[in-house]
Design an enzyme around this catalytic site. Sequence first.
Site, PDB file in Angstrom:
ATOM      1  N   ILE A 129       0.630  -1.096  -0.066  1.00 47.41           N
ATOM      2  CA  ILE A 129      -0.441  -0.278  -0.131  1.00 47.41           C
ATOM      3  C   ILE A 129       0.775   1.390  -0.184  1.00 47.41           C
ATOM      4  O   ILE A 129       0.604   1.933  -0.157  1.00 47.41           O
ATOM      5  CB  ILE A 129      -1.276   0.113   1.315  1.00 47.41           C
ATOM      6  CG1 ILE A 129      -1.452  -1.511   1.115  1.00 47.41           C
ATOM      7  CG2 ILE A 129      -1.812   0.831   0.928  1.00 47.41           C
ATOM      8  CD1 ILE A 129      -2.629  -1.104   2.597  1.00 47.41           C
ATOM      9  N   THR A 136      -5.930  -1.085  10.363  1.00 48.83           N
ATOM     10  CA  THR A 136      -7.416  -1.584   9.756  1.00 48.83           C
ATOM     11  C   THR A 136      -8.248  -1.587  11.058  1.00 48.83           C
ATOM     12  O   THR A 136      -8.315  -1.839  12.329  1.00 48.83           O
ATOM     13  CB  THR A 136      -6.249  -2.516  10.052  1.00 48.83           C
ATOM     14  OG1 THR A 136      -6.710  -4.058   9.513  1.00 48.83           O
ATOM     15  CG2 THR A 136      -5.430  -3.432  11.277  1.00 48.83           C
ATOM     16  N   ASP A 137      -9.277  -2.153  10.153  1.00 46.83           N
ATOM     17  CA  ASP A 137     -10.954  -3.057  10.577  1.00 46.83           C
ATOM     18  C   ASP A 137     -10.352  -3.831  11.697  1.00 46.83           C
ATOM     19  O   ASP A 137     -11.010  -3.892  12.588  1.00 46.83           O
ATOM     20  CB  ASP A 137     -11.607  -3.197   9.820  1.00 46.83           C
ATOM     21  CG  ASP A 137     -11.008  -4.221   8.679  1.00 46.83           C
ATOM     22  OD1 ASP A 137      -9.945  -4.907   8.890  1.00 46.83           O
ATOM     23  OD2 ASP A 137     -11.600  -4.431   8.101  1.00 46.83           O
ATOM     24  N   GLU A 138      -9.143  -4.712  11.553  1.00 50.86           N
ATOM     25  CA  GLU A 138      -8.801  -5.489  12.431  1.00 50.86           C
ATOM     26  C   GLU A 138      -8.535  -5.043  14.004  1.00 50.86           C
ATOM     27  O   GLU A 138      -8.936  -6.139  14.617  1.00 50.86           O
ATOM     28  CB  GLU A 138      -7.669  -6.740  12.015  1.00 50.86           C
ATOM     29  CG  GLU A 138      -7.844  -6.866  10.995  1.00 50.86           C
ATOM     30  CD  GLU A 138      -7.258  -7.681  10.064  1.00 50.86           C
ATOM     31  OE1 GLU A 138      -6.405  -8.898  11.000  1.00 50.86           O
ATOM     32  OE2 GLU A 138      -6.758  -7.849   8.913  1.00 50.86           O
ATOM     33  N   TYR A 198      -1.483  -9.907  15.770  1.00 53.32           N
ATOM     34  CA  TYR A 198      -1.288  -8.276  14.286  1.00 53.32           C
ATOM     35  C   TYR A 198      -2.665  -7.643  14.796  1.00 53.32           C
ATOM     36  O   TYR A 198      -1.448  -6.642  14.705  1.00 53.32           O
ATOM     37  CB  TYR A 198      -0.898  -9.093  13.092  1.00 53.32           C
ATOM     38  CG  TYR A 198      -1.857  -7.963  12.149  1.00 53.32           C
ATOM     39  CD1 TYR A 198      -1.146  -7.323  11.903  1.00 53.32           C
ATOM     40  CD2 TYR A 198      -3.352  -8.055  11.379  1.00 53.32           C
ATOM     41  CE1 TYR A 198      -0.755  -6.180  10.585  1.00 53.32           C
ATOM     42  CE2 TYR A 198      -3.697  -6.508  10.691  1.00 53.32           C
ATOM     43  CZ  TYR A 198      -2.827  -6.169  10.798  1.00 53.32           C
ATOM     44  OH  TYR A 198      -3.301  -5.023   9.587  1.00 53.32           O
ATOM     45  N   LYS A 256      -1.944  -3.800  16.068  1.00 47.49           N
ATOM     46  CA  LYS A 256      -1.987  -2.701  15.386  1.00 47.49           C
ATOM     47  C   LYS A 256      -2.707  -1.386  16.965  1.00 47.49           C
ATOM     48  O   LYS A 256      -2.930  -0.225  16.396  1.00 47.49           O
ATOM     49  CB  LYS A 256      -3.224  -2.748  14.207  1.00 47.49           C
ATOM     50  CG  LYS A 256      -1.790  -3.521  13.109  1.00 47.49           C
ATOM     51  CD  LYS A 256      -1.380  -2.774  12.457  1.00 47.49           C
ATOM     52  CE  LYS A 256      -1.242  -1.578  11.880  1.00 47.49           C
ATOM     53  NZ  LYS A 256      -0.748  -0.265  11.062  1.00 47.49           N
ATOM     54  N   LEU A 285      -8.645 -22.847   1.026  1.00 45.74           N
ATOM     55  CA  LEU A 285      -9.249 -22.129   1.572  1.00 45.74           C
ATOM     56  C   LEU A 285     -10.114 -22.514   2.590  1.00 45.74           C
ATOM     57  O   LEU A 285      -9.906 -23.894   3.019  1.00 45.74           O
ATOM     58  CB  LEU A 285     -10.782 -22.377   0.253  1.00 45.74           C
ATOM     59  CG  LEU A 285     -11.732 -21.387   1.213  1.00 45.74           C
ATOM     60  CD1 LEU A 285     -12.474 -19.754   0.544  1.00 45.74           C
ATOM     61  CD2 LEU A 285     -13.488 -22.037   0.180  1.00 45.74           C
ATOM     62  N   ARG A 295     -15.233 -10.247   4.569  1.00 47.52           N
ATOM     63  CA  ARG A 295     -14.419  -9.224   4.579  1.00 47.52           C
ATOM     64  C   ARG A 295     -14.580  -8.139   3.330  1.00 47.52           C
ATOM     65  O   ARG A 295     -15.710  -8.135   2.778  1.00 47.52           O
ATOM     66  CB  ARG A 295     -13.126  -9.174   3.900  1.00 47.52           C
ATOM     67  CG  ARG A 295     -11.989 -10.709   5.074  1.00 47.52           C
ATOM     68  CD  ARG A 295     -11.726 -10.127   5.643  1.00 47.52           C
ATOM     69  NE  ARG A 295     -11.648 -11.048   7.534  1.00 47.52           N
ATOM     70  CZ  ARG A 295     -11.814 -11.801   8.380  1.00 47.52           C
ATOM     71  NH1 ARG A 295     -13.592 -11.776   7.933  1.00 47.52           N
ATOM     72  NH2 ARG A 295     -11.048 -12.768   9.241  1.00 47.52           N
ATOM     73  N   ASP A 311      -9.592 -24.201   9.393  1.00 43.95           N
ATOM     74  CA  ASP A 311      -9.318 -22.770   9.648  1.00 43.95           C
ATOM     75  C   ASP A 311      -8.152 -22.696  10.034  1.00 43.95           C
ATOM     76  O   ASP A 311      -7.326 -22.843  10.979  1.00 43.95           O
ATOM     77  CB  ASP A 311     -10.323 -22.485  10.109  1.00 43.95           C
ATOM     78  CG  ASP A 311     -11.555 -20.747  10.511  1.00 43.95           C
ATOM     79  OD1 ASP A 311     -10.646 -20.761   9.528  1.00 43.95           O
ATOM     80  OD2 ASP A 311     -12.582 -21.301  10.304  1.00 43.95           O
TER      81      ASP A 311
HETATM   82  P1  NAD Z   1       3.570  -4.545   3.534  1.00 44.90           P
HETATM   83  O1  NAD Z   1       3.746  -5.541   4.609  1.00 44.90           O
HETATM   84  O2  NAD Z   1       3.149  -5.279   2.236  1.00 44.90           O
HETATM   85  O3  NAD Z   1       4.612  -3.236   3.490  1.00 44.90           O
HETATM   86  C1  NAD Z   1       5.237  -3.325   4.653  1.00 44.90           C
HETATM   87  C2  NAD Z   1       6.146  -2.955   4.521  1.00 44.90           C
HETATM   88  O4  NAD Z   1       6.790  -1.919   5.857  1.00 44.90           O
HETATM   89  C3  NAD Z   1       7.081  -3.403   4.075  1.00 44.90           C
HETATM   90  O5  NAD Z   1       8.197  -2.782   2.234  1.00 44.90           O
HETATM   91  C4  NAD Z   1       8.376  -3.759   5.026  1.00 44.90           C
HETATM   92  O6  NAD Z   1       9.511  -3.872   4.788  1.00 44.90           O
HETATM   93  C5  NAD Z   1       7.796  -2.390   5.892  1.00 44.90           C
HETATM   94  N1  NAD Z   1       8.642  -2.694   7.336  1.00 44.90           N
HETATM   95  C6  NAD Z   1       8.185  -3.478   7.768  1.00 44.90           C
HETATM   96  N2  NAD Z   1       8.558  -3.253   8.985  1.00 44.90           N
HETATM   97  C7  NAD Z   1       9.556  -2.389   8.914  1.00 44.90           C
HETATM   98  C8  NAD Z   1      10.380  -1.128   9.886  1.00 44.90           C
HETATM   99  N3  NAD Z   1      10.360  -1.524  11.299  1.00 44.90           N
HETATM  100  N4  NAD Z   1      10.949  -0.326   9.734  1.00 44.90           N
HETATM  101  C9  NAD Z   1      10.634   0.672   7.992  1.00 44.90           C
HETATM  102  N5  NAD Z   1       9.480  -0.197   6.952  1.00 44.90           N
HETATM  103  C10 NAD Z   1       9.093  -1.797   8.139  1.00 44.90           C
HETATM  104  O7  NAD Z   1       1.626  -4.412   4.154  1.00 44.90           O
HETATM  105  P2  NAD Z   1       0.651  -3.557   3.633  1.00 44.90           P
HETATM  106  O8  NAD Z   1      -0.256  -4.555   3.675  1.00 44.90           O
HETATM  107  O9  NAD Z   1       1.150  -2.120   2.371  1.00 44.90           O
HETATM  108  O10 NAD Z   1       0.110  -2.361   4.472  1.00 44.90           O
HETATM  109  C11 NAD Z   1       0.686  -1.343   4.840  1.00 44.90           C
HETATM  110  C12 NAD Z   1      -0.270  -0.776   6.220  1.00 44.90           C
HETATM  111  O11 NAD Z   1      -1.332  -0.642   5.726  1.00 44.90           O
HETATM  112  C13 NAD Z   1       0.391  -1.479   7.147  1.00 44.90           C
HETATM  113  O12 NAD Z   1       0.862  -0.938   8.784  1.00 44.90           O
HETATM  114  C14 NAD Z   1      -0.643  -2.595   7.774  1.00 44.90           C
HETATM  115  O13 NAD Z   1      -1.495  -2.932   8.683  1.00 44.90           O
HETATM  116  C15 NAD Z   1      -2.020  -1.449   6.979  1.00 44.90           C
HETATM  117  N6  NAD Z   1      -3.214  -2.476   6.546  1.00 44.90           N
HETATM  118  C16 NAD Z   1      -3.167  -2.764   5.770  1.00 44.90           C
HETATM  119  C17 NAD Z   1      -3.950  -3.582   4.803  1.00 44.90           C
HETATM  120  C18 NAD Z   1      -4.416  -4.663   3.616  1.00 44.90           C
HETATM  121  O14 NAD Z   1      -5.285  -4.923   3.369  1.00 44.90           O
HETATM  122  N7  NAD Z   1      -3.364  -5.104   3.426  1.00 44.90           N
HETATM  123  C19 NAD Z   1      -5.615  -3.233   5.274  1.00 44.90           C
HETATM  124  C20 NAD Z   1      -5.951  -2.126   6.408  1.00 44.90           C
HETATM  125  C21 NAD Z   1      -4.732  -1.395   6.760  1.00 44.90           C
END
Ligand code: NAD
Length: 324
Positions: free
Chosen positions: A12, A126-128, A150, A154, A206, A214, A272
């Site tokens: 993201i 996150t919603d989680e 996790y 968060k 699955l 979700r 699960d």
């Molecule tokens: P991701 O795992 O793809 O990316 C995480 C990034 O953080 C990676 O590039 C990693 O190298 C970096 N990272 C990890 N530890 C680090 C540290 N100590 N210092 C610096 N960089 C570090 O995750 P994502 O899916 O892109 O999620 C990004 C954010 O969005 C997260 O905070 C996650 O909780 C939140 N989020 C994700 C989702 C989803 O569906 N993926 C939904 C809601 C919220």
Amino acid sequence: MHVLVTGGAGFIGSNYVRRTLENHYGTGHATVTVLDKLTYAGNRANLAPFADNPLLRFVQGDIGDAQLLTRLLPSVDAVVNFAAESHVDRSIDSAAEFVATNVAGTQTLLQAALDAGVPRFVHVSTDEVYGSIDTGSWTEEWPLEPNSPYAATKAGADLMVRAYARTHRMNVSITRCSNNYGPYQFPEKVVPLFVTSLMQGATVPLYGDGLNIRDWLHVDDHCRGIQLVLERGAPGEIYHIGGGQELTNRELTERILQALGSDWSSVRQVADRKGHDRRYSLDDSKLRALGYRPEVPFEEGLATTVAWYRDNTDWWQPITAAAA
Ligand code: NAD
């Protein structure tokens, strides 16, 4: 405008960086510093289209490294904190890294931003953190009842953000989003896992009865919501980003099978996930009041995502090969 994007080499965060540098948000010549530890989930290739862009600076490092932050933060106008350990299954196997980055790392980043006088901070959550909801939708005031390690980390980070906003009057907002999908997502998460497995002729797992629900949101919509909160969100406030498409895991699987021209013979039922949350659902009316609307219909977003994985085997095949 100089933005520090932590975790900007992940799924993201890199979408947010690419969109910013493409001027999707109308920020003109904003400069972006990406701070990313490059864990297994971080990938420089996610920023490859902008590798030579003078507006982008990449720093490999940890959000928990206070000395590094002291050097990086003084020139920064805003921090957007995406950095996290993000995979629930990994947190079930081993949670220590989740505590170190998601809780302690976030606190170190907040303190450094406070000390440097950074004017604006958005923390991506996150919603989680709410646990599971059978009917209806969570509002931002709902109590936090995280179920996975996790989600617990968060939630811990969110409470630390709240404390910095309340105690220090820091200009920090929290976004909480539903499940994302889109290009450049590490192929351990369900959408890219299923898509890339089916492309290789493998079966897909699955969980349980497949009836967990979700809300699926395209990553572009998530990042537009984050930008809106960055620009218009109030200090200490939480904003939900949702409104995609609610699907059971069986329905999601069906859509992916259809998109790939596969059928249920490619699906194997597996035990699960421990403590698997049944349903997530966000009330996002607070952000909608600021003008937010999801723009990517699920069918279209899934089709373009599948096409991206089909066209970018060079990106994911080394990752799946290394995991095999
Ligand atoms: P991701 O795992 O793809 O990316 C995480 C990034 O953080 C990676 O590039 C990693 O190298 C970096 N990272 C990890 N530890 C680090 C540290 N100590 N210092 C610096 N960089 C570090 O995750 P994502 O899916 O892109 O999620 C990004 C954010 O969005 C997260 O905070 C996650 O909780 C939140 N989020 C994700 C989702 C989803 O569906 N993926 C939904 C809601 C919220």
